[in-house]
Write an enzyme that holds these catalytic residues in place. Structure first.
Site, PDB file in Angstrom:
ATOM      1  N   LYS A   1       0.818  -1.215   0.000  1.00 24.95           N
ATOM      2  CA  LYS A   1       0.000   0.000   0.000  1.00 24.95           C
ATOM      3  C   LYS A   1       0.848   1.260   0.000  1.00 24.95           C
ATOM      4  CE  LYS A   1      -4.036  -2.072   2.233  1.00 24.95           C
ATOM      5  NZ  LYS A   1      -4.942  -2.051   3.403  1.00 24.95           N
TER       6      LYS A   1
ATOM      7  N   LYS B   1      -6.777  -9.582  -7.056  1.00 26.50           N
ATOM      8  CA  LYS B   1      -7.904  -9.774  -6.157  1.00 26.50           C
ATOM      9  C   LYS B   1      -9.062  -8.850  -6.553  1.00 26.50           C
ATOM     10  CE  LYS B   1      -8.959  -9.907  -1.195  1.00 26.50           C
ATOM     11  NZ  LYS B   1      -8.420  -9.711   0.170  1.00 26.50           N
TER      12      LYS B   1
ATOM     13  N   LYS C   1     -12.897  -3.325  -4.349  1.00 26.38           N
ATOM     14  CA  LYS C   1     -13.910  -2.277  -4.400  1.00 26.38           C
ATOM     15  C   LYS C   1     -13.424  -1.089  -5.219  1.00 26.38           C
ATOM     16  CE  LYS C   1     -14.589  -3.437   0.471  1.00 26.38           C
ATOM     17  NZ  LYS C   1     -14.512  -2.931   1.845  1.00 26.38           N
TER      18      LYS C   1
END
Length: 345
Positions: free
Chosen positions: A125, A208, A211
């Protein structure tokens, strides 16, 4: 789901499961199959079940304050619509129980910088912009450990990508117990099993389902209607070859493997059973069958979520009641933690 207690679990602690989902965007099929569906099944086991909307985790990156309450309620609506029973499980949002943040600070004095630097998700991240990230994002795993250990949770259902955080939770518990000469916190065990634990992107089977993906066609949103769900599966990326005769034939076919695993998870079976039934089938046959199955399973949940979202006061009432029950467990554990550490209260 039958209750199975891994041999390494702390036997003297009440069998208790804790897990949570971040309200940082709409719920997806990945959230449902990888987490919420299992949460519902675990209510029938011997564990106490505590499920949380982890809004304190969400704000480790910028969230629009005007949008966050609605996203928090959407996750709670997803839990409820899928079958989480607020009478059988404790359901609340994290910010209502201040002990999460307080225990996280105490654990910041126990966890080591080197442990945090090794966290794979931090590296992913933060990337090359680590110095621009919030301290909260860096300390995220310490808050996750607090979420779990605040309830003396003995088990946490996680995907493989979250297993490292449970290992850190165990490290923090072990160091606390060692440093203060006690056996106060349990050695929490991860629960990793079943198909559908890591649902992948419908346009790229190596990523993956997220959202925040660039295209809405990459994911199934839990608020998608039946027509949209069917359309997305029928347009999902595949390769030219038909389904193989064995599961081993999916090894180098990420998109094919993902669709088979989704089918298995939705039908409560295994990839082996799906292949046995559909071996040799072309995508023109298999994808419509998958779309029909998905609509059958998901459309009622989507409709119930939409109904619940129309009554936010009821969602808030359920979460507030759950928070009251959560504090009954959490507050004595936090109080004893501060006492062990020598803090005057």
């Amino acid at each position: 789901m039958s209750d199975t207690t891994p041999s390494g679990a702390s036997a003297r602690f009440t069998p208790r499961i804790f897990s949570g989902i971040k309200p940082s965007g709409g719920l997806t099929l990945g959230n449902y199959l990888g987490a919420i569906k299992r949460f519902v099944e675990m209510q029938d086991g011997e564990h106490e079940t505590i499920y949380c909307v982890v809004d304190l985790h969400a704000i480790t990156v910028w969230q629009d304050p005007a949008a966050l309450p609605g996203m928090t309620r959407e996750v709670a609506a997803g839990y409820l619509a899928a079958g989480v029973d607020p009478d059988r499980s404790i359901l609340f949002n994290q910010a209502r129980v201040g002990a999460h943040a307080e225990l996280a600070w105490l654990f910041n004095t126990v966890a080591r910088m080197g442990w945090m630097n090794r966290m794979t998700q931090w590296k992913e991240k933060a990337g090359k912009n680590a110095e621009k990230q919030s301290l909260g994002l860096f300390a995220y795993p310490s808050l996750m450990a607090a979420d779990i250990l605040l309830y003396h949770a003995t088990h946490v259902p996680v995907g493989e990508d979250q297993k490292q955080h449970v290992e850190l939770t165990r490290d923090i518990a072990a160091k606390f117990n060692h440093d203060y000469g006690c056996e106060f916190f349990p050695m929490t065990e991860p629960l990793i099993d079943g198909p559908g634990m890591r649902i992948m992107n419908l346009r790229d089977g190596t990523k993956k389902m997220s959202k925040s993906g660039e295209s809405d066609m990459e994911r199934i949103n839990m608020l998608d209607d039946a027509d949209t769900i069917a359309k997305k599966f029928k347009k999902a990326r595949t390769d030219p070859a038909p389904l193989p005769e064995t599961v081993e034939g999916l090894a180098e076919r990420p998109e094919a493997r993902n669709l088979v695993e989704i089918y298995a998870a939705l039908s409560n079976t295994t990839p082996e059973a799906v292949i046995a039934e559909h071996a040799g089938a072309g995508w023109g046959t298999f994808k419509p069958a998958l779309a029909d199955l998905a609509v059958e399973k998901l459309a009622p949940i989507s409709a119930e979520m939409a109904r619940l979202m129309g009554d936010p006061a009821e969602i808030d009432r359920i979460m507030a009641k759950g928070a009251d029950r959560a504090r009954e467990i959490a507050d004595p554990i936090l109080a004893r933690t501060t006492e062990i550490m020598g803090l005057l209260r």
